[in-house]
Design an enzyme around this catalytic site. Structure first.
Site, PDB file in Angstrom:
ATOM      1  CB  CYS A 127      39.679  38.670  39.034  1.00 46.84           C
ATOM      2  SG  CYS A 127      38.855  37.870  40.411  1.00 46.84           S
ATOM      3  CB  CYS A 161      34.472  40.095  45.473  1.00 48.88           C
ATOM      4  SG  CYS A 161      35.825  40.858  44.579  1.00 48.88           S
TER       5      CYS A 161
END
Lengths: 424, 141
Positions: free
Chosen positions: B41, B110
């Protein structure tokens, strides 16, 4: 300043007007007949639908209200325009479609579907503000081209496209032109005859109408094959009992859009300018994506990239302060990809990551904009303080894309250097 | 239907760590620094450590990324403070996910980034230690 609730996502959807709601309500319990029925219940509703169709036809200056097909939404309208037209014309006109690189997903993915069924597609690029060059469209046309599809206004970056100029080219070549008016309808005047389009679609919930209803204008020069099979509703092009209350609501929303167009556009453009000027005065290293407010930009939206910070964090902190916005950052998308529009305008990945879309509506006020201008710089400071990129920029390790100092490597080089390991 | 303002994208724990991040900043004169990026990302996370007697005495983070990336780095630094290096080497992103009360599937990466930033910081510390030992040996030789 007190915390306010400021909705700045009008390019995604809008609330229905009170008048729209009131017009719709009788069609739930009093006038509940099906317009296909021959008895008085059906006839009563048929009359309402006729009026709504005329209201919507007037909004886009359609030659006839019979040129309108009501669907379940903008997405279905786009699907019908492209796939329905392709099916009806592949044998006589050809199997090639010209489309811009920055269309809405409903257009992009309909076209992509056709490529799996024998169609060829040419994507016309856009410049760095997202404008299509009509001459690029001309160059993309082949003897096999059946359809050109370009939107009136880009849904992400607000660029107004030269559809009328493209219409002259398609008319000259005898090719049908489809314009997706999703981001334009209700926010700029639309005249299908002046534009020279044979197909045009939009969604009334973008201008204070209800959700669950879409419009496809299709004039007699453009045949479409139905993709929803059943009864002969909508001239046989879209089967299924009509969503009567929503069509009634769409008609009233269209009527108000026409009557209030000038004042809505003037008010919203004033707020857009105030927001734009304020942002650029208060925040460093910020970039506007798409044209500056003016004749090339739709009046209600700003698409910004704030450097050294990411978009979802901005969106969440704004939301926490009562301000609702959208973002084209990869972190916001389910696919983890940045918006294809931002890629097509060749926006640096770091800036695409820091992307925020603010779209104004008729009920926003100067106070709303001032609240955003007071709140947003604090959010930017907070996130920059948290971002390793900001400090590394201050130390000269990485450079700014927006205002390069000549010191340090690019964000992209830096990101690649630290992304040696795959994320999974 | 609750009031609009009562809805949040992430759960209360994630929101709390995003809005009030713990250990945000850089450890001054850090013993180990790890900065990693997510290829998926584009997020970037940096963790700096103060290490005393084989234990993580202090841990701080800086993150360029979404709400769950910030919350993951905040939680990871909270969890690893006080742990020995050996314990920290076995740190797993699942601990972050669990402590945060879960993350949406698309945001699990994440927490992986937080694990990787921590491990990169420990590697950096160990490389520096090896360098120090190496130079001492060289000096004495």
């Amino acid at each position: 300043m007190d915390k306010r609730s400021v909705y700045l996502d009008h390019q995604t959807t809008t609330p229905v007007l009170e008048e729209v709601l009131q017009a719709m309500l009788p069609y739930f319990r009093e006038a509940y007949g099906s317009p296909s029925s021959l008895h008085r219940y059906g006839l009563q509703v048929r009359e309402g639908l006729k009026e709504a169709r005329q209201q919507v036809a007037r909004m886009i200056n359609a030659e006839s209200d019979e040129d309108l097909i009501f669907t379940s939404g903008g997405t279905e309208s786009a699907n019908l325009a492209i796939k329905g037209f392709a099916d009806a014309n592949v044998r006589t006109k050809g199997n090639h479609i010209v489309v811009s690189a920055i269309e809405h997903p409903s257009v992009m993915n309909s076209v992509e579907y056709l490529t799996k069924h024998g169609f060829e597609v040419t994507q016309v690029p856009v410049d760095t503000i997202g404008r299509i060059n009509p001459e690029d469209v001309r160059a993309a046309i082949t003897p096999k081209t059946a359809l050109v599809a370009v939107h009136l206004v880009n849904h992400d970056i607000g660029t107004i496209q030269p559809v009328k100029e493209i219409g002259k080219i398609t008319a000259e070549k005898g090719i049908a032109l489809y314009a997706d008016a999703l981001a334009a309808a209700g926010w700029m005047p639309i005249d299908v005859q002046d534009l020279g389009v044979q197909l045009l679609s939009f969604s009334p919930h973008h201008f204070y109408g209800p959700k669950g209803i879409g419009v496809l204008y299709r004039n007699r020069k453009a045949r479409v094959t139905s993709h929803i099979h059943g009864g002969v509703q909508e001239g046989g092009r879209r089967a299924g009992t009509e969503n009567v209350p929503a069509i009634i609501g769409a008609g009233v929303a269209a009527d108000f859009a026409v009557r209030e167009m000038a004042q809505r556009v003037e008010h919203v453009a004033m707020l857009q300018k105030r927001l734009y000027d304020g942002m650029w005065k208060k925040i460093q290293y910020i970039k506007l994506n798409g044209p500056v407010p003016g004749p090339l930009r739709i009046c209600n939206t700003l698409n910004l990239s704030t450097e050294f910070i990411e978009g979802e964090g901005q969106l969440l902190l704004l939301d926490y302060q009562g301000i609702a916005v959208a973002s084209g950052s990869s972190c916001v998308s389910k696919s983890l990809k940045v918006s294809h529009v931002l890629s097509a305008i060749k926006l640096d990945h770091a800036l695409a990551q820091g992307n925020i879309i603010m779209s104004l509506g008729k009920d926003n006020t100067v106070e709303d904009v001032d609240y955003v201008l007071e709140t947003f710089p604090k959010i930017v400071d907070k996130l920059r303080n948290m971002s390793p990129m900001w400090k590394e920029f201050e130390e000269g390790v990485i450079d700014s894309v927006i205002s390069p100092t000549g010191h340090g490597k690019s964000f992209t080089e830096h990101a690649a250097a630290v992304s040696g390991k795959a994320a999974h | 239907m609750k009031e609009t303002k009562e809805y949040t994208l992430y759960n209360d724990t994630v929101m709390d760590h995003f809005l009030n991040p713990r250990n945000m900043g850089d450890v001054s004169e850090a013993d180990g620094v790890g900065e990693v990026g997510a290829a998926a990302c584009g997020d970037i996370m940096k963790i700096s450590l103060k290490i005393r007697d084989g234990k993580i005495e202090d841990a701080r983070f800086k993150t360029f990324g979404c709400g769950s990336a910030i919350a993951s780095s905040s939680m990871a630094t909270e969890l690893i403070k006080g742990r020995t290096l050996e314990e920290a080497k076995n740190f797993s992103n699942q601990e972050v996910v669990d402590a945060l009360g879960g993350l949406p599937p698309v945001k699990i990466h994440c927490s992986v980034l937080a694990e990787e930033a921590l491990k990169a910081a420990i590697e950096d510390y160990e490389a520096k230690q090896a360098g120090k030992t190496g130079s001492t040996e060289l000096a004495s030789a």
